[in-house]
Design an enzyme around this catalytic site. Structure first.
Site, PDB file in Angstrom:
ATOM      1  N   TYR A  63      97.489  -8.618 121.945  1.00  0.00           N
ATOM      2  CA  TYR A  63      96.102  -8.631 121.606  1.00  0.00           C
ATOM      3  C   TYR A  63      95.731  -9.004 120.276  1.00  0.00           C
ATOM      4  CZ  TYR A  63      97.143  -5.348 125.397  1.00  0.00           C
ATOM      5  OH  TYR A  63      97.508  -4.597 126.496  1.00  0.00           O
ATOM      6  N   HIS A 130     105.924  -6.694 128.424  1.00  0.00           N
ATOM      7  CA  HIS A 130     104.322  -6.956 128.886  1.00  0.00           C
ATOM      8  C   HIS A 130     104.346  -7.835 130.232  1.00  0.00           C
ATOM      9  CE1 HIS A 130     100.351  -7.391 126.597  1.00  0.00           C
ATOM     10  NE2 HIS A 130     100.062  -6.971 128.077  1.00  0.00           N
ATOM     11  N   PRO A 210      90.628   0.097 133.947  1.00  0.00           N
ATOM     12  CA  PRO A 210      90.104   1.305 134.978  1.00  0.00           C
ATOM     13  C   PRO A 210      88.779   1.106 134.972  1.00  0.00           C
ATOM     14  CG  PRO A 210      90.426   2.084 132.668  1.00  0.00           C
ATOM     15  CD  PRO A 210      90.984   0.855 132.699  1.00  0.00           C
ATOM     16  N   LEU A 211      87.958   0.419 134.291  1.00  0.00           N
ATOM     17  CA  LEU A 211      86.502   0.179 134.428  1.00  0.00           C
ATOM     18  C   LEU A 211      86.275  -1.335 135.014  1.00  0.00           C
ATOM     19  CD1 LEU A 211      85.164   2.183 131.661  1.00  0.00           C
ATOM     20  CD2 LEU A 211      85.473   2.649 133.951  1.00  0.00           C
ATOM     21  N   ARG A 213      86.840  -3.986 133.904  1.00  0.00           N
ATOM     22  CA  ARG A 213      86.404  -4.998 132.668  1.00  0.00           C
ATOM     23  C   ARG A 213      84.843  -4.847 132.502  1.00  0.00           C
ATOM     24  NH1 ARG A 213      90.295  -8.726 131.004  1.00  0.00           N
ATOM     25  NH2 ARG A 213      91.820  -9.516 132.441  1.00  0.00           N
ATOM     26  N   GLY A 214      84.331  -3.514 132.725  1.00  0.00           N
ATOM     27  CA  GLY A 214      83.158  -3.074 132.400  1.00  0.00           C
ATOM     28  C   GLY A 214      82.103  -3.282 133.663  1.00  0.00           C
TER      29      GLY A 214
END
Length: 332
Positions: A63, A130, A210-211, A213-214
């Protein structure tokens, strides 16, 4: 929710090894991928998460090429180390050409020291591979990571986006405390692969994205909502025709949320928490963090779980969750 209500954020166990808050804080977006960032607001958001009882902080070298780890390190410099369950990852590298997977033992041994320096700590609580390197047997990668446990640099091990066979092989080499993969109402592939293996072997499941990506916040109306450099502009799930289809489904989820008196995001997170999954949403600002934390107090009946399954069965969303090159790295 205020700091005084932090007790409402309960605790759960990852693999019987680590006690963590029922939802964590993903710090990927604090570095890049989703538009503009603000390091100071990110640090304030991490501090607020801890004040609200969220003790599980997730980051990775990938990241921002270490930037997320540096932000987390600055935030935790003033926090008692024992108050935080800190997770990071190795084996996915940034290059001039994009991304390269490296599961070689020599890379892993070097990567942990670099991550610890950026994080400003002498150990991490959970260290993930990863991605599974197709050129390196997963047993070799995990074997090198197990040396880090012996050395005291890492407490527990995990793996990310591994397929069932790789997960079994990794677990046979050294106990896997957690698998981290994308999982949400909109991304349900783990139910037909790695998740049953986790249940069988007693491995915790940590859900990134969990969303979706919005998408599952109910606040996205189109790509015009994305500011700055945003990876969603190139993801198939957000292509114009696919997005219109997907947003129509999200609208039905929002109807259920409104009936329950919660937000769409809280409902999507509660759906995971209700199954014993630990979601790690990635809010960049305190307002969104506080909304997410509210999911911990949303109770879902069997009837509501069934309704959500009917609205968003597997493969209901159109479009792959990654663009082509990255899709090739998952579920290995």
């Amino acid at each position: 929710m205020t700091a005084s209500e932090a007790a409402a954020v309960g605790r759960t166990s990852l693999g019987g090894d680590l006690e963590v808050s029922v939802l964590g804080l993903g710090c990927m977006g604090m570095a890049e991928f989703y538009g503009d960032t603000d390091d100071q607001e990110s640090i304030r958001t991490i501090h607020q998460a801890l004040d609200l009882g969220v003790n599980f902080i997730d980051t990775a070298y990938m990241y921002g090429g270490g930037r997320s780890e540096e932000i987390v390190g600055k935030a935790l410099a003033t926090v008692p180390r024992e108050n935080v369950v800190l997770a990071t990852k190795c084996g996915l590298l940034r290059t001039e050409d994009g991304v390269r997977i490296d599961g070689r033992p020599e890379h892993i041994r070097q990567a942990i020291d670099e991550s610890l320096a950026r994080l400003g700590t002498d150990h991490v609580d959970l260290y993930y591979l990863h991605r599974v390197d197709p050129e390196v047997p997963v047993e070799e990668s995990i074997g090198a990571m197990s040396e880090l446990v012996t050395a005291g640099k890492v407490r527990f091990l995990g793996i990310s986006e591994a397929g069932p066979d790789s997960l079994r092989a990794a677990h046979a080499t050294h106990r896997m405390t957690a698998l981290q993969s994308e999982y949400s109402l909109g991304t349900r592939a783990p139910e037909f692969g790695a998740l049953p293996v986790c249940r069988e072997l007693g491995i915790g499941f940590v859900a990134w994205g969990p969303l979706s990506r919005g998408l599952l916040t109910g606040t996205i109306t189109g790509v015009q909502d994305f500011q700055g450099i945003d990876i969603r502009r190139i993801l198939p799930r957000f292509a114009e025709d696919n997005l219109a289809h997907n947003l129509a489904i999200v609208a039905r989820v929002t109807e259920v949320a409104e009936e329950l008196g919660c937000t769409t995001a809280q409902l999507a997170l509660a759906w995971l928490i209700n199954q014993g999954i630990v979601p790690i949403p990635g809010p960049k600002v305190r307002e969104h963090l506080e909304e997410n934390v509210g999911a911990a107090s949303v109770e879902l009946s069997d009837e509501t779980m069934k309704r959500l399954d009917e609205i968003l069965p597997p493969n209901a969303f159109l479009g792959d969750r990654f663009h082509g090159p990255m899709m090739d790295t998952v579920d290995r």
